[in-house]
Structures are given as structure tokens and as C-alpha cells.
Write an enzyme that holds these catalytic residues in place. Structure first.
Site, mmCIF file in Angstrom:
data_model
loop_
_atom_site.group_PDB
_atom_site.id
_atom_site.type_symbol
_atom_site.label_atom_id
_atom_site.label_comp_id
_atom_site.label_asym_id
_atom_site.label_seq_id
_atom_site.Cartn_x
_atom_site.Cartn_y
_atom_site.Cartn_z
ATOM 1 N N ARG A 1 27.006 35.892 83.874
ATOM 2 C CA ARG A 1 27.865 37.061 83.808
ATOM 3 C C ARG A 1 27.324 38.120 84.761
ATOM 4 N NH1 ARG A 1 27.966 41.993 79.646
ATOM 5 N NH2 ARG A 1 29.591 43.127 80.774
ATOM 6 N N HIS B 1 31.706 47.767 85.525
ATOM 7 C CA HIS B 1 30.485 48.024 84.768
ATOM 8 C C HIS B 1 29.927 49.383 85.206
ATOM 9 C CE1 HIS B 1 27.064 45.909 82.450
ATOM 10 N NE2 HIS B 1 26.743 47.193 82.547
ATOM 11 N N GLU C 1 31.642 47.962 78.039
ATOM 12 C CA GLU C 1 31.247 49.090 77.207
ATOM 13 C C GLU C 1 31.981 50.402 77.509
ATOM 14 O OE1 GLU C 1 26.747 47.713 75.936
ATOM 15 O OE2 GLU C 1 26.961 49.384 77.338
ATOM 16 N N ASN D 1 28.663 43.382 72.698
ATOM 17 C CA ASN D 1 27.295 43.696 73.116
ATOM 18 C C ASN D 1 26.578 44.299 71.917
ATOM 19 O OD1 ASN D 1 28.366 43.045 75.596
ATOM 20 N ND2 ASN D 1 28.004 45.037 76.539
ATOM 21 N N TYR E 1 22.759 45.629 70.338
ATOM 22 C CA TYR E 1 21.349 45.949 70.524
ATOM 23 C C TYR E 1 20.677 46.440 69.250
ATOM 24 C CZ TYR E 1 22.055 45.365 75.503
ATOM 25 O OH TYR E 1 22.338 44.821 76.736
ATOM 26 N N GLU F 1 26.313 40.684 75.586
ATOM 27 C CA GLU F 1 24.978 41.236 75.858
ATOM 28 C C GLU F 1 24.179 41.269 74.566
ATOM 29 O OE1 GLU F 1 24.544 45.024 77.802
ATOM 30 O OE2 GLU F 1 26.164 44.594 79.231
#
Length: 447
Positions: A84, A121, A166, A289, A291, A361
Site C-alpha cells: 500500500r 494521503h 484518514e 487504521n 493505533y 494501518e
């Protein structure tokens, strides 16, 4: 601070047949070759004093444009299925700018790696920002035209596409708080940015389908929100935070509507018509994504410093530290169970409106070549992902962030997310211990 957890020595559980394994990067963070593209919002933002922690720029970054063959070799040797990357809109605007992506896609295909481009992005061309950027509806139409241009050039070899990365963070950090490019501090007046990015996704998805694409997704960041206490003030503030960071960007795509009270705040003469463009036939899968979880509570009387951000006291919530867990070099808590919680909550909230998921991600910032903390993070989060799949969540793939250390936006080169270490002075690439661990884990998956 709690010491980092250790990885188990047990092999990972087996993921479903056909599960897609990949690694991720983004154009501005690795490409370099600033002379080969038009200026972006990040070039202008970084020129301001004190905006990038170490005063650096991405003019060279990882010199990926010149070294892409070496980098594709690292991807191939890692044993993942897919890469990606993002296409730089400023590079595409430059003469011959798409030629680089032609070469990159050809090299990936030659090495047996599936190309998965992200069309945006965060690196908006500066000329479009100067015309109003994402505050202007016309930017969504310009994005769709750009998507069509890229698809016409690469669509014969690219099967899987990502429109935007995002939009929540780009709205919050770049337009509400001013911590990222373009550096606007609009607070809730940044809501048009959210709507126009979502509209851009819908229009671009239509352009991609016209060009023959049949496998389209978006990469949205999500995480569980935990209230600071059981008080009404804290739970109410946490609900609002969760709505803004999670539902505000997922509901329009998956349900075709904004959360209650937000539709009337969005720009345009016919938001309902826009929502049809945003939601109808735009997604074949939904990218997440992940985290960390977030603890939120009632606002306090003062600004709060959190993960390098200044959250002003005027916000209707505050973000608190999550204690009792190991943390990354960013100070983010490492909570694998929150990954399972997030994925099962999406299944429960959206039901049959939720398409298959892809983790676009997931990763962590740690120093060192013998990065045992990253190995433990990977091990814990892949097991948490497998638990979500066992619980019935339809997850089709996992992309680790990131292939290599890179320019980490406002942090400059002070944080390292890569499986591969980059010496920025010499551009030497050195696979870390985590690279070998993931390579061996993937081999075991296929044994």
C-alpha cells in the site's frame, strides 16, 4: 511508564485462506525528489518556524523515487502479498509525474507484489489549497478528475484502490487544531473539510468504477473511546469525542447519514444528495487504521498537552492519559484487546451494512534495530485481530505501518515506525528484528 510487553514464543494462529498481508507507506513521507513534483501543503507548512519538531523537511526523505527497486526488493523478501503506497497528487500535476508510478507498479507486478495505491494521503497540491482547499466543494470534483487520470494510467495493473487516508485526522489535525498542514485552526468550523473529503471519496469511487475498478475502499482511522469515569459529564464528553472521531466519518459511508445534529452543520444546498454520492456503491471493503484507544472526559479550564498536541480548553471534551499499559515512543498506550473491541463494535454497530474490513494501518514507533517492543506489539495485535475474526468479524487483510522509517509529519525524523531502518544521511536500509519476525511468521502461515 510500564516496560514493553514481550512477544509470546507460540506461533501465531492461522488466518483464513486468502487473507491479504501487506505493508504501507505514503508518498510525502518517503519519496523525496521534490524537484519532480509541484509544491504541496506540507512544503508550505514545514517552511514555517517551529512547525516540524526537528526542523527537517521531506525534500529527500527516504529517496524512494530513486531507490524504489531496492525497496520493492525488501517488500518481496518480506513475503507480503501487497504494498500500500500513496500517489502524490502534486507529482501527478507535474510533467511526467505519473511515469514514476508506472515504473513502481511495473516493478511490483514483476516481483509478485500486488500494488494498492491510495489516492490522497494528506499532501494536497498547494495551488488547490490556495484556491480554498478542502473548505471548497470544487476540491472534491478536482479530486475525482485526478482519480480518473490515475486510474486510466494504472488501472490495467492495479486492482485494489484506496481513495483517501484518514480524513478524520486530516480534518482535526490540519484544519481544526493547526498541528498539521495546512495549519488552519478552525475548530468546529472545519466541518466542511470533513464533508468535502467524504464527497471526494464518493465522486472518486464513481470515477474509478467508470475506469473499470471493482475493488475500492477508504482508509479511516478508528479506536475505542473510554470515558474517564462513570459520571454523566465524562460519559457525555466521551460519547461526543467518539462520535466526532469515529461515527462522523463512518456513518455517512456505511449508513448514508450523519449522526444526529451534524447533517445540518454540513455545507451545500442538498446534503442528502451528497450522502447518496458518498454512500451508494462506493465501497467494496472498509479500511480501518488502528493505533490506540482514547480516554476522554469533560473539558477542563486549561489547555491540555496530549501526544504532542495542544487541545484547547474550549473543546467540549478533554483527552486523558491511559495508565497501566506500556507505551510506544509516541506515548501511545499499547492495548491489543482494544483492537478486538473496536472491530467487534463495528460489527455490532453496523451489522449487514458493514462490508468486509481490511486493516489498512497498524504499527508503532520504537527506536533500535533489535526492536523487541515492535515484535511484541505486532504479536499482540495480530492475535487480537485473529480473536476478532474468530468472533465473526469479516476481516480480509492486514497492512503494517510502515515498511520503513520515514518523515513522520510534524515530528520530522524523530519517530521511527519502520520494519526497515533508514540511515537518512546515507540512505542505507537495514531490516530490523521485527522485519525478520514478520517474514518468519508469514512463512509459517503458508507452511
Amino acid at each position: 511508564m510500564i516496560a514493553a510487553m514481550a512477544a509470546t514464543t507460540d506461533p501465531l494462529p492461522t488466518f483464513p485462506p486468502g487473507f491479504l498481508w501487506g505493508v504501507s507507506t505514503s508518498a510525502h513521507q518517503i519519496e523525496g525528489d521534490v524537484a519532480g513534483r509541484r509544491p504541496s501543503v506540507w512544503d508550505a507548512f514545514g517552511a514555517g518556524p517551529g512547525r516540524i519538531r526537528d526542523g527537517s523537511t521531506a525534500d529527500v526523505a527516504c529517496d524512494h523515487v530513486a531507490r524504489y527497486r531496492e525497496d520493492v526488493g525488501l517488500i518481496r523478501d518480506l513475503g507480503v502479498d501487497a504494498y500500500r503506497f500513496s500517489v502524490s497528487w502534486p507529482r501527478v500535476l507535474a510533467p511526467g509525474g505519473l511515469d514514476f508510478y508506472d515504473r513502481l507498479v511495473d516493478e511490483l507486478c514483476a516481483q509478485g507484489v500486488r500494488p494498492v495505491p491510495t489516492l490522497f494521503h494528506w499532501d494536497l497540491p498547494l495551488e488547490i489549497e490556495e484556491a480554498g482547499g478542502w473548505l471548497e466543494r470544487d476540491t472534491a470534483a478536482r479530486f475525482a478528475a485526478y482519480a480518473s487520470t490515475v486510474a486510466e494510467r494504472l488501472g490495467d495493473r492495479v486492482r485494489k484502490w484506496i481513495t483517501l487516508n484518514e480524513p478524520a485526522e486530516h480534518t482535526l489535525l490540519g484544519h481544526a487544531l493547526g498541528a498539521h498542514a495546512p495549519g488552519r485552526k478552525l475548530l468546529f468550523d472545519a466541518l466542511p473539510v470533513a464533508h468535502h473529503q467524504l464527497l471526494a471519496h464518493g465522486l472518486a469511487a464513481g470515477a474509478l468504477r467508470t475506469a473499470g475498478a471493482t475493488d475500492i475502499g477508504i482508509a479511516n482511522s478508528h479506536g475505542p473511546t473510554w470515558p474517564a469515569s462513570d459520571s454523566d459529564a465524562d460519559t457525555g464528553a466521551a460519547d461526543l469525542y467518539d462520535l466526532i472521531l469515529n461515527r462522523l466519518f463512518a456513518d455517512p459511508l456505511l449508513l448514508g447519514r450523519y449522526p444526529d445534529g451534524f447533517g445540518e452543520l454540513m455545507p451545500g444546498d442538498d446534503v442528502d444528495a451528497d450522502l447518496k454520492v458518498i454512500s451508494e456503491s462506493t465501497l467494496d471493503w472498509y479500511g480501518i487504521n488502528f493505533y490506540q484507544p482514547t480516554k476522554a472526559g469533560a473539558p477542563g479550564p486549561e489547555d491540555v498537552e496530549f501526544s504532542g498536541l495542544t487541545l484547547p480548553a474550549g473543546l467540549p471534551f478533554s483527552v486523558r492519559e491511559i495508565e497501566g499499559y506500556p507505551v510506544t515512543d509516541f506515548g501511545w498506550p499499547v492495548v491489543p484487546d482494544a483492537f478486538t473491541e473496536l472491530l467487534t463494535s463495528f460489527r455490532d454497530r453496523y451489522g449487514d451494512r458493514l462490508p468486509p474490513l481490511v486493516i489498512t494501518e497498524n504499527g508503532c514507533a520504537y527506536e533500535g534495530l533489535d526492536d523487541q517492543s515492535r515484535i511484541a506489539y505486532l504479536d499482540g495485535h495480530l492475535r487480537a485481530l485473529h480473536r476478532a475474526i474468530e468472533a465473526g468479524v469479516d476481516v480480509r487483510g492486514y497492512f503494517h505501518w510502515s515498511l520503513m522509517d520515514n518523515f513522520e509529519w510534524a515530528e520530522g525524523y524523530t519517530k521511527r515506525f519502520g520494519l526497515v531502518h533508514v540511515d537518512y544521511a546515507t540512505q542505507k536500509r537495514t531490516p530490523k528484528a521485527s522485519y525478520a519476525w514478520l517474514r518468519d511468521a508469514l512463512r509459517a502461515q503458508r507452511a
